[in-house]
Design an enzyme around this catalytic site. Structure first.
Site, PDB file in Angstrom:
ATOM      1  N   VAL A 123     -15.744 -28.761  25.151  1.00 29.75           N
ATOM      2  CA  VAL A 123     -14.649 -28.161  24.382  1.00 29.75           C
ATOM      3  C   VAL A 123     -14.883 -28.316  22.883  1.00 29.75           C
ATOM      4  O   VAL A 123     -14.689 -27.370  22.112  1.00 29.75           O
ATOM      5  CB  VAL A 123     -13.297 -28.781  24.793  1.00 29.75           C
ATOM      6  CG1 VAL A 123     -12.177 -28.251  23.911  1.00 29.75           C
ATOM      7  CG2 VAL A 123     -13.005 -28.494  26.256  1.00 29.75           C
ATOM      8  N   LYS A 176      -4.120 -34.271  27.845  1.00 31.25           N
ATOM      9  CA  LYS A 176      -2.865 -34.312  28.619  1.00 31.25           C
ATOM     10  C   LYS A 176      -2.519 -35.714  29.082  1.00 31.25           C
ATOM     11  O   LYS A 176      -1.345 -36.069  29.175  1.00 31.25           O
ATOM     12  CB  LYS A 176      -2.925 -33.392  29.831  1.00 31.25           C
ATOM     13  CG  LYS A 176      -4.221 -33.458  30.605  1.00 31.25           C
ATOM     14  CD  LYS A 176      -4.979 -32.179  30.371  1.00 31.25           C
ATOM     15  CE  LYS A 176      -6.372 -32.254  30.921  1.00 31.25           C
ATOM     16  NZ  LYS A 176      -7.225 -31.187  30.416  1.00 31.25           N
ATOM     17  N   VAL A 204      -2.552 -28.044  28.325  1.00 28.29           N
ATOM     18  CA  VAL A 204      -1.969 -27.499  29.549  1.00 28.29           C
ATOM     19  C   VAL A 204      -2.474 -26.084  29.778  1.00 28.29           C
ATOM     20  O   VAL A 204      -2.241 -25.209  28.947  1.00 28.29           O
ATOM     21  CB  VAL A 204      -0.424 -27.483  29.471  1.00 28.29           C
ATOM     22  CG1 VAL A 204       0.167 -26.991  30.785  1.00 28.29           C
ATOM     23  CG2 VAL A 204       0.117 -28.866  29.128  1.00 28.29           C
ATOM     24  N   GLY A 218     -20.432 -28.112  39.423  1.00 27.60           N
ATOM     25  CA  GLY A 218     -19.821 -28.585  38.189  1.00 27.60           C
ATOM     26  C   GLY A 218     -18.346 -28.248  38.058  1.00 27.60           C
ATOM     27  O   GLY A 218     -17.746 -28.446  37.007  1.00 27.60           O
ATOM     28  N   GLU A 222     -15.535 -33.193  39.406  1.00 28.35           N
ATOM     29  CA  GLU A 222     -16.198 -34.397  38.909  1.00 28.35           C
ATOM     30  C   GLU A 222     -16.793 -35.191  40.076  1.00 28.35           C
ATOM     31  O   GLU A 222     -16.387 -35.017  41.224  1.00 28.35           O
ATOM     32  CB  GLU A 222     -15.182 -35.293  38.187  1.00 28.35           C
ATOM     33  CG  GLU A 222     -14.374 -34.616  37.110  1.00 28.35           C
ATOM     34  CD  GLU A 222     -15.176 -34.387  35.839  1.00 28.35           C
ATOM     35  OE1 GLU A 222     -16.109 -35.176  35.577  1.00 28.35           O
ATOM     36  OE2 GLU A 222     -14.902 -33.409  35.124  1.00 28.35           O
ATOM     37  N   ASP A 270      -4.068 -34.931  37.453  1.00 25.04           N
ATOM     38  CA  ASP A 270      -4.222 -34.042  36.300  1.00 25.04           C
ATOM     39  C   ASP A 270      -3.077 -33.025  36.237  1.00 25.04           C
ATOM     40  O   ASP A 270      -2.480 -32.795  35.181  1.00 25.04           O
ATOM     41  CB  ASP A 270      -5.577 -33.317  36.414  1.00 25.04           C
ATOM     42  CG  ASP A 270      -5.769 -32.283  35.325  1.00 25.04           C
ATOM     43  OD1 ASP A 270      -5.907 -32.682  34.154  1.00 25.04           O
ATOM     44  OD2 ASP A 270      -5.766 -31.079  35.642  1.00 25.04           O
ATOM     45  N   LYS A 323       0.056 -32.548  33.307  1.00 22.60           N
ATOM     46  CA  LYS A 323       0.443 -31.281  32.692  1.00 22.60           C
ATOM     47  C   LYS A 323       1.899 -30.940  33.000  1.00 22.60           C
ATOM     48  O   LYS A 323       2.647 -30.466  32.136  1.00 22.60           O
ATOM     49  CB  LYS A 323      -0.487 -30.167  33.171  1.00 22.60           C
ATOM     50  CG  LYS A 323      -1.931 -30.365  32.705  1.00 22.60           C
ATOM     51  CD  LYS A 323      -2.888 -29.466  33.477  1.00 22.60           C
ATOM     52  CE  LYS A 323      -4.334 -29.652  33.050  1.00 22.60           C
ATOM     53  NZ  LYS A 323      -5.269 -28.975  33.986  1.00 22.60           N
ATOM     54  N   GLY A 331     -12.602 -24.823  30.598  1.00 22.33           N
ATOM     55  CA  GLY A 331     -13.844 -24.237  30.113  1.00 22.33           C
ATOM     56  C   GLY A 331     -13.872 -24.221  28.596  1.00 22.33           C
ATOM     57  O   GLY A 331     -12.829 -24.270  27.942  1.00 22.33           O
TER      58      GLY A 331
END
Lengths: 433, 433
Positions: B16, B108, B135, B190, B193, B204, B208, B305
């Site tokens: 990122v 997050k 988010v 990918g 994880e 996760d 969010k 992404g």
């Protein structure tokens, strides 16, 4: 930050105007919290003072002449909900901007026709025009494109921009009935106007598309450059064939940049059942944007009605209360590009063609020859049922080709003896994620 | 408006971070036009200086200690892309806010655990925390809720918030394979994880959801109050039955206000094929909001992404360049409500239950009696195929009931001799427009 109220005047108290008044009153506390200061409705203007609109106007000034709102020194924002591309609406917006007032409007026709001049006027006067309610009311698409996706170069934007057409096409599919029949129902239910032309001939969607294109591409609004077709020619048999081929028929507005310039078009479109937009039904609207970093984004919501449109108007007011005005079409009006219009003849895409032909040997060969002569490549052909010497529908889908070739091929086909009615053509869009 | 550049420092140069640098460089001109002034990347910090990230850092200061970014007087905004709910990320954000710098973050976990304190700190220091990237990266959902729909009281917000889970569930449906098998593939590609727990156990998505709930309802973040289940127990046979019953299985995060307080839950959910969200597939995310004026709004896009997340980070920077900061969770931190958590036992909804039973007369009667005794009303029962004395799946769907009743009924059913495995329960959501 100031806690002085944002003072607002509303011109026009139809469904949307009344809904806006109701929202401002019902959510006054919530809005003050989210805006950092109160939003105060000072005055309203509408044609008939006596009409019962189901709202309480006892604390609000009634002004007979809407233009008087534009010069009230206490008013910060004039909300124009009168409608129409010219006349009082235009005069009010111009006068308000001149007088240094922000304008909030739901008027797509006004922006489509005069948006460039109004944006320049707003800038000269140091104020802003907000118009979230003008495009796909319940979808904050202007905010999404002008702010949420502002880091991207937008390559393409398209959507279902007219709820009336989407309602009619959805009902036609669900019931198998013909356009005229469903339109009559829609008129009875209040989903379509007595004069439905504005909606079903694609003009309303074209107004909205021209605004979306300007925000997406940083160009001047060019409503005259929109290729516009409506949905009157879509028949129940086309909808049935679409289903069989794995498509839905939607009235789409599509804007994109091509090598030939800006392409803006509104027409009935076959979209694959695999796409999100194919499943947007009834009075719902949806807008899809493709950005170079973010990829595809889909936004769906109610396109019209008192509640969704009032929600959009008031969202604009909250931004103004927070002093968060932006250039009308994302960048300063002087910097908006004047893009050449890509001629529709140069459009490149796939096509669905429905022919009504006499069921007789050799018909398909003649049709195939006409396509071949114009270098249009057939993808599929469907003829359901046999009825020798009677007129039956034959459907052809093509691979991607230039529209000019397709039109020439259709002109040839129309002249064949065995072809009983003018061929019907519907564009197929390949909309992938 | 000032034309002094907005000066930015980035901590963390993973996918990122590198994507954000690339975007800022590639679109520098466009961004300056849309922001009213340049956005200048002054410095970066990451662990490994030598790694090739495919970006040009020759014009950028490299700083070894990320905390040094927080005290550079030239820097206006610190972008935190390190990740993790504590450690360096938290220290950097706190130090930056203390020093009067705006923070933009994609973190997050940090917000879910420390959002309330950080919002108060930001306010005290007169700066802001922006977190559009935290988010559903490619969907500007924070802007949509905090601004676009700000005129509404939001009653409910839910969505597909984890792309890994949605990818796995989509692949399971498309291929008929089991969870463990598809997970292994996703790890190789990918999309998941090495330790997949964070994603597949729902954590996760819960992070969010707790953020969305705070913005939607104007309440403090309460991550501990989220009921969290993952997707490990979803089996290929459940997915096949869902299809047969007209549903898709999605991991949803759902937040709503009930008479018992705030309900926040993350779990596998059966959603009707008629809904937009059922058709959101693969790594895409979607968020649905229900507002009292606007009705239903659906936003769909890529959830993660480099490109989509960078797009969100830079959108936040553009807002800061335009001096358009807002209170972290829509209203001042001091005004955020502390809402009671509705206990999951009081949840009211419909259920899908899969039993593995010995195919023998009387089994269904015993199961039906257990449901009746807890006042759970059966809607449908499915048993496909016969295999006397062998273990076969039987599926039951119920009408709406309180979760406590359902749980008691399942405890009874689990004790029946003929029931070979613990019953599997998946909640059914009725999501109508």
């Amino acid at each position: 930050m100031t806690t002085k109220p944002l003072t607002v005047a509303i011109a026009g108290l139809g469904t949307v105007g009344a809904g806006t008044v109701k929202l401002l009153q019902e959510h006054a506390g919530l809005l003050a919290e989210r805006s950092g200061r109160p939003i105060r409705l000072k005055s309203v203007s509408a044609r008939d003072r006596k009409r019962d609109r189901g709202i309480d106007l006892s604390q609000v000034h009634w002004v007979d002449d809407p233009l008087a709102l534009a010069v009230d020194p206490e008013v910060d924002v004039v909300v124009e909900l009168i409608g129409g591309s010219d006349g009082v609406a235009k005069a009010l917006v111009e006068k308000s901007l001149h007088d240094g007032k922000h304008v909030v409007t739901a008027n797509k026709a006004l922006l489509a026709h005069h948006g460039n001049a109004l944006a320049r006027l707003a800038e000269t006067s140091g104020v802003s025009i907000s118009y979230e309610a003008a495009v796909a009311g319940g979808i904050p698409i202007i905010k999404l494109m002008r702010e949420g996706l502002a880091a991207n170069r937008i390559k393409r934007v398209y959507g279902i921009l007219n709820g009336t057409c989407n309602y009619i096409l959805t009902e036609m599919r669900r019931t198998g009935r013909e356009f005229a029949d469903v339109l009559e129902d829609a008129q009875r239910l209040g989903y379509a106007e007595t004069d439905p032309s504005f909606d079903v001939d694609g003009i309303d969607a074209a107004h909205k598309l021209s605004i979306l294109a300007s925000v997406a591409f940083g160009c001047e609004i060019n409503f005259a450059g929109v290729h516009v077709e409506g949905i009157r020619h879509v028949s129940a048999v086309d909808i049935a064939f679409a289903q069989e081929l794995g498509y839905r028929i939607k009235l789409l507005g599509i804007a994109s940049l091509s090598d030939h310039g800006i392409e803006q078009r509104v027409h009935a479109t076959m979209v694959s059942l695999d796409t999100a937009i194919a499943h947007v039904e009834g009075v719902f609207n949806a807008v899809v944007t493709i950005g170079d970093y973010v990829g595809q984004n889909v936004a769906e919501g109610r396109g019209a009605g008192a509640g969704p449109t009032a929600s959009a108007v008031v969202a604009d007011l909250i931004d103004l209360a927070r002093k968060r005005a932006l250039p009308t079409f994302a960048i300063p009006a002087s910097k908006l590009a004047r893009l050449p219009v890509a001629p529709m003849e140069r459009h490149y895409g796939a096509y669905y063609v429905r022919l009504m032909v006499k069921d007789r040997p050799g018909v398909i060969a003649d049709v195939a020859a006409a396509l071949r002569d114009e270098r249009v490549s057939m993808e599929a052909m469907l003829q359901r049922g046999r009825a020798p010497e009677e007129v039956v529908p034959v459907v052809i889908t093509t691979h991607e080709t230039e529209e000019s070739s397709m039109r020439r091929a259709l002109a040839r086909i129309a002249k064949l003896d065995t072809v009983a009615e003018p061929p019907r053509m519907i564009r197929i869009e390949s909309l992938t994620a």
